[in-house]
Design an enzyme around this catalytic site. Sequence first.
Site, PDB file in Angstrom:
ATOM      1  N   GLU A 187      56.545 -44.940  47.668  1.00 29.88           N
ATOM      2  CA  GLU A 187      56.248 -44.674  46.260  1.00 29.88           C
ATOM      3  C   GLU A 187      56.588 -45.844  45.345  1.00 29.88           C
ATOM      4  O   GLU A 187      56.100 -45.896  44.209  1.00 29.88           O
ATOM      5  CB  GLU A 187      56.988 -43.410  45.807  1.00 29.88           C
ATOM      6  CG  GLU A 187      56.414 -42.153  46.447  1.00 29.88           C
ATOM      7  CD  GLU A 187      57.262 -40.905  46.266  1.00 29.88           C
ATOM      8  OE1 GLU A 187      56.713 -39.802  46.423  1.00 29.88           O
ATOM      9  OE2 GLU A 187      58.476 -41.021  45.974  1.00 29.88           O
TER      10      GLU A 187
ATOM     11  N   GLY B 277      53.879 -30.728  45.043  1.00 30.10           N
ATOM     12  CA  GLY B 277      52.954 -29.660  45.414  1.00 30.10           C
ATOM     13  C   GLY B 277      52.528 -28.906  44.169  1.00 30.10           C
ATOM     14  O   GLY B 277      53.329 -28.674  43.263  1.00 30.10           O
TER      15      GLY B 277
ATOM     16  N   MET C 183      61.215 -32.297  45.102  1.00 29.18           N
ATOM     17  CA  MET C 183      62.567 -32.262  45.654  1.00 29.18           C
ATOM     18  C   MET C 183      63.576 -33.180  44.960  1.00 29.18           C
ATOM     19  O   MET C 183      64.679 -33.348  45.470  1.00 29.18           O
ATOM     20  CB  MET C 183      62.510 -32.588  47.153  1.00 29.18           C
ATOM     21  CG  MET C 183      61.698 -31.575  47.951  1.00 29.18           C
ATOM     22  SD  MET C 183      61.563 -31.947  49.728  1.00 29.18           S
ATOM     23  CE  MET C 183      63.261 -31.679  50.255  1.00 29.18           C
ATOM     24  N   GLU C 184      63.216 -33.779  43.815  1.00 27.02           N
ATOM     25  CA  GLU C 184      64.152 -34.707  43.161  1.00 27.02           C
ATOM     26  C   GLU C 184      64.225 -34.608  41.640  1.00 27.02           C
ATOM     27  O   GLU C 184      65.273 -34.876  41.040  1.00 27.02           O
ATOM     28  CB  GLU C 184      63.788 -36.180  43.501  1.00 27.02           C
ATOM     29  CG  GLU C 184      63.870 -36.557  44.950  1.00 27.02           C
ATOM     30  CD  GLU C 184      62.615 -36.175  45.734  1.00 27.02           C
ATOM     31  OE1 GLU C 184      62.722 -36.005  46.970  1.00 27.02           O
ATOM     32  OE2 GLU C 184      61.530 -36.034  45.111  1.00 27.02           O
TER      33      GLU C 184
ATOM     34  N   ASP D 235      49.469 -31.495  47.404  1.00 23.62           N
ATOM     35  CA  ASP D 235      49.037 -30.321  48.166  1.00 23.62           C
ATOM     36  C   ASP D 235      48.935 -29.118  47.234  1.00 23.62           C
ATOM     37  O   ASP D 235      49.661 -29.018  46.246  1.00 23.62           O
ATOM     38  CB  ASP D 235      49.997 -30.026  49.327  1.00 23.62           C
ATOM     39  CG  ASP D 235      51.425 -29.820  48.868  1.00 23.62           C
ATOM     40  OD1 ASP D 235      51.840 -28.649  48.747  1.00 23.62           O
ATOM     41  OD2 ASP D 235      52.149 -30.812  48.631  1.00 23.62           O
TER      42      ASP D 235
END
Length: 231
Positions: free
Chosen positions: A13, A79, A173-174, A197
């Site tokens: 990233e 997501g 997740m962060e 997704d």
Amino acid sequence: MTKLAVMGAMEEEIEPLLEYFSDIKVTEFAKNKYYEVSYNGLDIVIAYSKIGKVFASLTASTLIEKFGCDTLLFSGVAGGINPELKIGDLIIANQLCQHDLDITAFGHPHGYVPGGAVFVETSKALNAIAKEVAKEKNLKVIEGIIATGDQFVHSNERKEFIENTFKADALEMEGASVAVVCDALNVPCFILRAISDTADMDAGFDFDEFLKSSAKNSANYLIEIIKKLQK
């Protein structure tokens, strides 16, 4: 003078962002690497945190406390929960929450601990700059709520719980942990995610290829935002 931090969760990233720079000073600290660069006179420190809330908190804190960064931009993938979000769409967080933080047994709401809050806000000023850039570059960007947790959520049941409980548009997740650190240390932060997704995604979807292309698109977008910060 602003000293800017730019973060991603994964090495992939930040790689396209590093390609913009030739003179890079690398500092190894706390089992991680920090890349110091200058862009038109603006000092920038770039880092990837590794996946999850603990690593993200550590990296954000290091960027602020050790390197003296006073503004933080975070970019990565997420997501989609909001059915209107399609693969490749960009979302800016105006609020974030921790969907896996649960002391409801003590009568508190999901995502809350005493002394904290269910939702943490990002910088309205940075979000406004990002939306201005998106308009100029004809990019489709929405603003919404992002939920963070230390788990890759793939069950529709869990996604529905997160959507119903937090009215979240996307899931990763962060972000919330970075926002909590920035809020506590009075550092404006900006969280950008590309949707990787969705519930109705194609079974033939290649995540690795998407990660490369979205990281490149996000890097281009961040550079345009950075140009605005210099004015």
